[in-house]
Design a protein around this motif. Structure first.
Motif, short mmCIF file in Angstrom:
data_model
loop_
_atom_site.label_atom_id
_atom_site.label_comp_id
_atom_site.label_asym_id
_atom_site.label_seq_id
_atom_site.Cartn_x
_atom_site.Cartn_y
_atom_site.Cartn_z
N GLU A 128 1.67 14.87 -10.40
CA GLU A 128 1.49 13.57 -11.07
C GLU A 128 0.03 13.33 -11.40
O GLU A 128 -0.30 12.60 -12.34
N ASP A 139 -1.46 6.85 3.14
CA ASP A 139 -1.36 6.07 1.90
C ASP A 139 -1.25 7.10 0.78
O ASP A 139 -2.26 7.60 0.29
N ASN A 140 -0.01 7.40 0.37
CA ASN A 140 0.20 8.49 -0.58
C ASN A 140 -0.51 8.28 -1.90
O ASN A 140 -0.88 9.23 -2.57
N ARG A 141 -0.71 6.99 -2.25
CA ARG A 141 -1.32 6.68 -3.55
C ARG A 141 -2.71 7.26 -3.70
O ARG A 141 -3.16 7.55 -4.81
N ILE A 142 -3.44 7.36 -2.59
CA ILE A 142 -4.83 7.80 -2.69
C ILE A 142 -5.05 9.19 -2.12
O ILE A 142 -6.15 9.70 -2.14
N ASP A 144 12.84 14.22 -5.14
CA ASP A 144 11.89 15.12 -4.47
C ASP A 144 11.57 14.61 -3.06
O ASP A 144 11.54 15.38 -2.10
N ILE A 167 12.80 15.88 1.33
CA ILE A 167 12.02 16.04 2.57
C ILE A 167 12.53 15.08 3.64
O ILE A 167 12.92 15.47 4.72
N SER A 169 -8.40 5.44 -7.63
CA SER A 169 -6.95 5.66 -7.45
C SER A 169 -6.31 4.48 -6.72
O SER A 169 -5.14 4.17 -6.94
N GLN A 174 0.81 -1.23 0.00
CA GLN A 174 0.00 0.00 0.00
C GLN A 174 0.84 1.27 0.00
O GLN A 174 0.29 2.35 -0.18
N TYR A 175 2.13 1.15 0.21
CA TYR A 175 2.94 2.37 0.30
C TYR A 175 3.57 2.74 -1.03
O TYR A 175 3.91 1.88 -1.84
N SER A 176 3.77 4.02 -1.21
CA SER A 176 4.49 4.54 -2.38
C SER A 176 4.83 5.98 -2.08
O SER A 176 4.39 6.55 -1.09
N HIS A 177 5.67 6.57 -2.95
CA HIS A 177 6.02 7.98 -2.82
C HIS A 177 6.65 8.31 -1.48
O HIS A 177 6.50 9.43 -0.97
N ALA A 226 -3.29 2.46 -8.59
CA ALA A 226 -1.97 2.34 -7.96
C ALA A 226 -1.57 0.89 -7.72
O ALA A 226 -0.41 0.59 -7.46
N ASN A 260 5.56 21.85 0.37
CA ASN A 260 5.97 20.47 0.59
C ASN A 260 6.23 19.78 -0.74
O ASN A 260 5.31 19.61 -1.55
N PRO A 261 7.49 19.36 -1.01
CA PRO A 261 7.80 18.76 -2.32
C PRO A 261 7.02 17.48 -2.59
O PRO A 261 6.69 17.18 -3.74
N LEU A 262 6.69 16.69 -1.55
CA LEU A 262 5.92 15.46 -1.78
C LEU A 262 4.50 15.80 -2.22
O LEU A 262 3.99 15.26 -3.21
N ARG A 293 4.58 17.04 -5.68
CA ARG A 293 4.78 15.96 -6.65
C ARG A 293 3.49 15.15 -6.85
O ARG A 293 3.09 14.84 -7.98
N LEU A 294 2.83 14.79 -5.76
CA LEU A 294 1.60 14.00 -5.86
C LEU A 294 0.55 14.76 -6.66
O LEU A 294 -0.14 14.19 -7.52
#
Lengths: 175, 175, 175, 175, 175, 175
Positions: free
Chosen positions: F113, F82-85, A167, A171, B88, A40-43, B92, F104-106, F109-110
């Motif tokens: 994208e 959960d960064n994906r969602i 990126d 952080i 999403s 479930q993790y990414s980024h 993913a 915040n760069p994350l 980016r999210l």
């Protein structure tokens, strides 16, 4: 009697050491379940790629190396954050298996306490060949492409993975 | 240019209608992602089998029908219980795709609102060939084996699936 | 060798039938774990009382009946909404046990599939003595006090439980 | 001393009855918190609109009716599915308040058990003016526009809300 | 009027300092609720034992010290990871109480903000008698048995707890 | 054509730098959505205040500075872990927007994208004006009041926020 092995990893990303282990297991087992942990993790810096991206990279790497996809399952599994139930979570998510390959002592212990057979994977050139080392090299603009299959390097560049890692590293590594 | 299709179902269990659809899609697409929905559920009347058992049944059915496993992904996906993020979550978890096959109007709507191409699957003998009908036949001791591939019938019996469905049906259907 | 039994129920509320079963089990086992299921729910018509309130009622009922508290554990367990992992969730939350008492066919099946010994409880005057019947009587202003231990009737009144059940029933039963 | 009121609803969608209640409360209170319940749900027949869409519709309706936005908060709150903690979840998510308006007996009971002051809202033409009635009319192609503020009818059409409700109704209402 | 006290800890594992505190509280209160925090965690270096194992150890320790089990509740409570709702989560899970014993300033603050009476526990030989110190001694093969009740040392050895702590320590302490 | 901007922050607490950014954005956009991230957390050193307290402080600060509340939304959003969602979670919770302000760069980016337009906020006297710096000053009994709007300093003192931060700091900063 058919024998099924499991190989657990996060594959962030899959590298040449993983591939070598897969080849070795396929020499002994009839079928191999490649289990993608923390799916479930990414980024994040430790888990930059989504489960879908990791499945794509693994499939391409297997194909490039002429490994028999008909003998291989690729299954993502989310973390439970609750070690007590992790084993039953895995067992219910994948086909029956005979042996579980992992180098993680906790996973090994959990599996053994539940009565499953586990085995360490051989460490292939561990210092150089690790996903952590690869992510650090990407972050530091050092050469990394030779550590992964060609199709994996191509894929990471295509999805702008280098900038994603940089990126996120900005952080997390500065904290 | 390679074309990837997705076919979403719960496959509780996979039956001959599913297999026919898979064959049809494989005639048009280069790769097929069989997406197993509601993967976290099992041991209920609507979802009797675990994700692992469903993966096993699907693989055996594909092999029995000589379908090319190297062109097929089988990926379990848990429900999110939150329609807003379901797309999403799917995107993913699986490799990039070009078209999404489903007969569910909600899934179709969610995918379209997010900009994905969807298509209904052909309904093959829908009255007879449905997982719901099969589970009801098993519960009522009616013949059901001809509706699924042979290896699937064998597998369900081997894991004591008939009694599982009957035990659960006693609770849920009486409520 | 000491023998430990488990008795699973929701105890919404505990009634004289439950107490009789507890007495019977205590005649055979050295220790009894009273496991309060669905512990996270309250303020619904099927689960009006909190886990804390249910523990209080059970303890008072055991004391009123001179049962040996030193041989009894009372442990709340939340539902997992995921049958695949429910058994390992239970096993990790309670002390080791030898036999699991339940009349629920699904629980019985899950426990047996995981290799545990289960047994049905005797049904004591089931039509009259059920928590569902008691909640319905309270909602309909019919006499219910004789079906539960005195201390339980007193407790329910003290916490305004009758109005709680009626308020909730107005919503849920009208739907 | 300034007085703050809360008005809880799902606002699926906001209609003329809601608006009338808001006007009445604003005559008595200095500030009003419009609390959007079940905020995590959308794309179901009972909850077709996302929290974001509901916030947009409420703001437009308030503006069209010249209500003073500077005295009004609009805050989404997800359900907890655990009644025991719902009140503290609400209290921590919104500014301090003096009185809680709701017609739901469960919400009223939970708030009162926790020591908060609650009050029923006046029912304005309840048979005609309810979100449920409006969704049913949309599903059945009956006139519904006069029951909601003009800007709300316009917004629902702009986001293709009519087809969304019909698509979802086809699944849920046929079950 | 009967007085009920709560003593919150993780009991990883219960040691002689905990027991001394329990004895002191039992001199002042009629009933004591031993609340096992972080109950969902196990198999980590800070939380090596499951809730079930911790309940077993506490019961054995209480018995060995002839404490009156009929005056003591042992209740596991999972963390919520959401401080806003933690108090109501606790309050709904345990019987009514008069005073809450803890040395954790956050728990103390949360309880006080919600209007509950809290008190620090006496620190009994804190440098030597802490669960953290015991786990570190086990990991480093130093003597630890004298710090816990005999039955607890026996129990930990019986379930292979020493190797569990060492296996997990190898991962976590090296990171 | 109306333009809507989003400004994401945790606002623990809101300070004069935040206010300056809000003023700048309001010069360019018609409407501003102030999005309160990590809304489910409170009573930790990094997130001492609840969502409700943060909303109160922001509203008071906006009023004190005569900013137009009718052009501003204040919406709390819990983290998904959960960064994906995360992006679809945000998009479904707030009204439609044209541009997303974040440093915040994350997050940047999210959002990128997913196809959204993002922009860095100007850093106003960053070394002095940061919520982290303010929490540290409070913990160390250094002057901090001049860094936040007057009403915010008053509010924090009224809710005993200084002692809350110190109590929590004692635990977290000593670890």
């Amino acid at each position: 009697m058919q024998k099924t092995a499991v190989f657990l990893g996060r594959f962030q990303p899959i590298h040449n050491g993983h591939l070598k282990v897969i080849e070795i297991i396929l020499n002994e087992a009839d079928e191999l379940i490649i289990l993608i942990g923390s799916s479930q993790y990414s980024h994040s810096f430790n888990n930059p790629f989504t489960a879908g991206e990791r499945i794509s990279m693994i499939r391409r790497a297997l194909k490039e190396n002429d490994l028999d996809l008909a003998r291989i399952y690729i299954i993502p599994i989310p973390d439970t954050n609750d070690n007590r139930i992790w084993v039953s979570h895995v067992v219910a998510t994948i086909p029956e298996f005979d042996i579980f390959f992992t180098n993680n002592p906790l996973v090994s212990r959990l599996m053994k306490e539940a009565g499953y057979k586990t085995q360490n994977t051989q460490m292939i050139d561990r210092d150089r060949l690790s996903s952590t080392a690869i992510r650090n090299k990407i972050y530091n603009d050092q050469p990394w492409e030779s550590l992964v299959p060609n199709v994996v390097a191509t894929f990471i560049k295509k999805i702008d993975g280098l900038n994603r890692i940089k990126d996120i590293g900005k952080i997390e590594l500065k904290l």
